[in-house]
Design a protein around this motif. Sequence first.
Motif, PDB file in Angstrom:
ATOM      1  N   ARG A 185      15.858  13.563  37.608  1.00 48.62           N
ATOM      2  CA  ARG A 185      14.597  12.659  38.187  1.00 48.62           C
ATOM      3  C   ARG A 185      14.997  11.678  39.168  1.00 48.62           C
ATOM      4  O   ARG A 185      14.538  11.530  40.141  1.00 48.62           O
ATOM      5  CB  ARG A 185      13.826  11.985  37.031  1.00 48.62           C
ATOM      6  N   SER A 186      16.194  11.013  38.870  1.00 47.23           N
ATOM      7  CA  SER A 186      16.843  10.045  39.760  1.00 47.23           C
ATOM      8  C   SER A 186      17.103  10.691  41.289  1.00 47.23           C
ATOM      9  O   SER A 186      16.929  10.317  42.355  1.00 47.23           O
ATOM     10  CB  SER A 186      18.034   9.381  39.100  1.00 47.23           C
ATOM     11  N   ARG A 187      17.909  11.845  40.931  1.00 51.21           N
ATOM     12  CA  ARG A 187      18.561  12.528  42.505  1.00 51.21           C
ATOM     13  C   ARG A 187      17.190  13.067  43.036  1.00 51.21           C
ATOM     14  O   ARG A 187      17.151  12.931  44.280  1.00 51.21           O
ATOM     15  CB  ARG A 187      19.152  13.829  41.663  1.00 51.21           C
ATOM     16  N   MET A 188      15.977  13.518  42.281  1.00 52.25           N
ATOM     17  CA  MET A 188      15.000  13.825  43.178  1.00 52.25           C
ATOM     18  C   MET A 188      14.263  12.639  43.893  1.00 52.25           C
ATOM     19  O   MET A 188      13.656  13.107  45.021  1.00 52.25           O
ATOM     20  CB  MET A 188      14.211  14.710  42.238  1.00 52.25           C
ATOM     21  N   LYS A 189      14.089  11.721  42.944  1.00 53.68           N
ATOM     22  CA  LYS A 189      13.526  10.608  43.634  1.00 53.68           C
ATOM     23  C   LYS A 189      14.175  10.000  44.899  1.00 53.68           C
ATOM     24  O   LYS A 189      13.617   9.632  45.844  1.00 53.68           O
ATOM     25  CB  LYS A 189      13.387   9.369  42.514  1.00 53.68           C
ATOM     26  N   ARG A 190      15.395  10.037  44.585  1.00 54.69           N
ATOM     27  CA  ARG A 190      16.551   9.417  45.692  1.00 54.69           C
ATOM     28  C   ARG A 190      16.331  10.635  47.049  1.00 54.69           C
ATOM     29  O   ARG A 190      16.236  10.132  48.227  1.00 54.69           O
ATOM     30  CB  ARG A 190      18.031   9.404  45.438  1.00 54.69           C
ATOM     31  N   GLU A 191      16.283  11.717  46.783  1.00 54.05           N
ATOM     32  CA  GLU A 191      15.989  12.849  47.707  1.00 54.05           C
ATOM     33  C   GLU A 191      14.669  12.615  48.608  1.00 54.05           C
ATOM     34  O   GLU A 191      14.702  12.811  49.755  1.00 54.05           O
ATOM     35  CB  GLU A 191      16.264  14.354  47.197  1.00 54.05           C
ATOM     36  N   GLN A 192      13.552  12.254  47.695  1.00 55.42           N
ATOM     37  CA  GLN A 192      12.174  12.290  48.312  1.00 55.42           C
ATOM     38  C   GLN A 192      12.562  10.824  49.037  1.00 55.42           C
ATOM     39  O   GLN A 192      11.729  10.812  50.027  1.00 55.42           O
ATOM     40  CB  GLN A 192      11.340  12.015  47.210  1.00 55.42           C
ATOM     41  N   HIS A 193      12.913  10.003  48.524  1.00 52.79           N
ATOM     42  CA  HIS A 193      13.321   8.674  49.366  1.00 52.79           C
ATOM     43  C   HIS A 193      13.793   8.778  50.616  1.00 52.79           C
ATOM     44  O   HIS A 193      13.541   8.027  51.757  1.00 52.79           O
ATOM     45  CB  HIS A 193      13.938   7.335  48.383  1.00 52.79           C
ATOM     46  N   ILE A 194      15.073   9.663  50.657  1.00 51.64           N
ATOM     47  CA  ILE A 194      15.813   9.811  51.862  1.00 51.64           C
ATOM     48  C   ILE A 194      14.813  10.692  52.912  1.00 51.64           C
ATOM     49  O   ILE A 194      14.536  10.367  53.935  1.00 51.64           O
ATOM     50  CB  ILE A 194      16.855  10.615  51.509  1.00 51.64           C
ATOM     51  N   LYS A 195      13.925  11.561  52.384  1.00 50.26           N
ATOM     52  CA  LYS A 195      13.221  12.477  53.131  1.00 50.26           C
ATOM     53  C   LYS A 195      12.072  11.406  53.863  1.00 50.26           C
ATOM     54  O   LYS A 195      11.764  11.610  55.030  1.00 50.26           O
ATOM     55  CB  LYS A 195      12.419  13.579  52.423  1.00 50.26           C
ATOM     56  N   ASP A 196      11.602  10.808  53.166  1.00 50.01           N
ATOM     57  CA  ASP A 196      10.439   9.680  53.644  1.00 50.01           C
ATOM     58  C   ASP A 196      11.169   8.777  54.658  1.00 50.01           C
ATOM     59  O   ASP A 196      10.557   8.463  55.558  1.00 50.01           O
ATOM     60  CB  ASP A 196       9.959   8.809  52.293  1.00 50.01           C
ATOM     61  N   LEU A 197      12.291   8.423  54.547  1.00 46.77           N
ATOM     62  CA  LEU A 197      13.017   7.505  55.474  1.00 46.77           C
ATOM     63  C   LEU A 197      13.129   8.182  56.697  1.00 46.77           C
ATOM     64  O   LEU A 197      13.010   7.883  57.829  1.00 46.77           O
ATOM     65  CB  LEU A 197      14.333   6.878  55.014  1.00 46.77           C
ATOM     66  N   ASN A 198      13.537   9.615  56.731  1.00 47.28           N
ATOM     67  CA  ASN A 198      13.816  10.208  57.757  1.00 47.28           C
ATOM     68  C   ASN A 198      12.510  10.516  58.549  1.00 47.28           C
ATOM     69  O   ASN A 198      12.403  10.461  59.738  1.00 47.28           O
ATOM     70  CB  ASN A 198      14.345  11.733  57.636  1.00 47.28           C
ATOM     71  N   ASP A 199      11.421  10.787  57.726  1.00 43.67           N
ATOM     72  CA  ASP A 199      10.261  10.897  58.304  1.00 43.67           C
ATOM     73  C   ASP A 199       9.599   9.662  59.058  1.00 43.67           C
ATOM     74  O   ASP A 199       9.231   9.814  60.123  1.00 43.67           O
ATOM     75  CB  ASP A 199       9.215  11.401  57.126  1.00 43.67           C
ATOM     76  N   GLN A 200       9.909   8.474  58.523  1.00 43.93           N
ATOM     77  CA  GLN A 200       9.561   7.470  58.980  1.00 43.93           C
ATOM     78  C   GLN A 200      10.415   7.056  60.411  1.00 43.93           C
ATOM     79  O   GLN A 200       9.890   6.648  61.290  1.00 43.93           O
ATOM     80  CB  GLN A 200       9.920   6.258  58.166  1.00 43.93           C
ATOM     81  N   THR A 201      11.792   7.625  60.085  1.00 43.43           N
ATOM     82  CA  THR A 201      12.639   7.376  61.511  1.00 43.43           C
ATOM     83  C   THR A 201      11.971   8.141  62.642  1.00 43.43           C
ATOM     84  O   THR A 201      11.973   7.790  63.791  1.00 43.43           O
ATOM     85  CB  THR A 201      14.028   7.783  61.180  1.00 43.43           C
ATOM     86  N   ILE A 202      11.641   9.598  62.516  1.00 46.15           N
ATOM     87  CA  ILE A 202      10.813  10.326  63.579  1.00 46.15           C
ATOM     88  C   ILE A 202       9.648   9.768  63.858  1.00 46.15           C
ATOM     89  O   ILE A 202       9.400   9.507  65.007  1.00 46.15           O
ATOM     90  CB  ILE A 202      10.859  11.836  62.758  1.00 46.15           C
ATOM     91  N   TYR A 203       8.804   9.105  62.968  1.00 39.16           N
ATOM     92  CA  TYR A 203       7.646   8.601  63.423  1.00 39.16           C
ATOM     93  C   TYR A 203       7.561   7.262  64.169  1.00 39.16           C
ATOM     94  O   TYR A 203       7.108   7.340  65.435  1.00 39.16           O
ATOM     95  CB  TYR A 203       6.812   8.328  62.084  1.00 39.16           C
ATOM     96  N   PHE A 204       8.463   6.414  63.850  1.00 37.16           N
ATOM     97  CA  PHE A 204       8.705   5.587  64.833  1.00 37.16           C
ATOM     98  C   PHE A 204       9.442   5.678  65.919  1.00 37.16           C
ATOM     99  O   PHE A 204       9.451   4.816  66.918  1.00 37.16           O
ATOM    100  CB  PHE A 204       9.684   4.112  63.774  1.00 37.16           C
TER     101      PHE A 204
END
Length: 155
Positions: free
Chosen positions: A41-60
Amino acid sequence: MSARKISNSSSEDDRGNRYAMITNEEKKMKRMISNRESARRSRMKREQHIKDLNDQTIYFSTKRNEMVRKIDEVTRRFGAIDSENKFLRMQSRELKKRLELLEEMLASYNSNNSRFMYDLHGMIANKDYSEMNILIKSGMEIPFQPQAVDGIYQF
């Protein structure tokens, strides 16, 4: 009897120890499974967080590029409007100067014309003003000729 009790108690102890060992092994297995699940669960949560950060980077980054483009467009428009404004101010100053000059010329013309008309009535008989006599008698006014100053006709 005492030997029997001892052997019974030792067999009961063995069963208790086995039961305790089984429960300890089961607890270890449960804990290990729980830890693995928690790590997953921790790995999945971390992967999701990294994906969200990458999405935010692209958006910004996209938003930043849009803003830079808009700023460039506004800056270009400002430059064009500022140049036009400077040109119009210069043109306004020039037109004001020309208006003042025209007003001075008109005042001078009106002043000279009234004096000239006064002088003209007294000199009608003079030969030098024979063309003037014809114009005045026919009711025509003397034409006003514009003068060119710096290539611009001044009236």
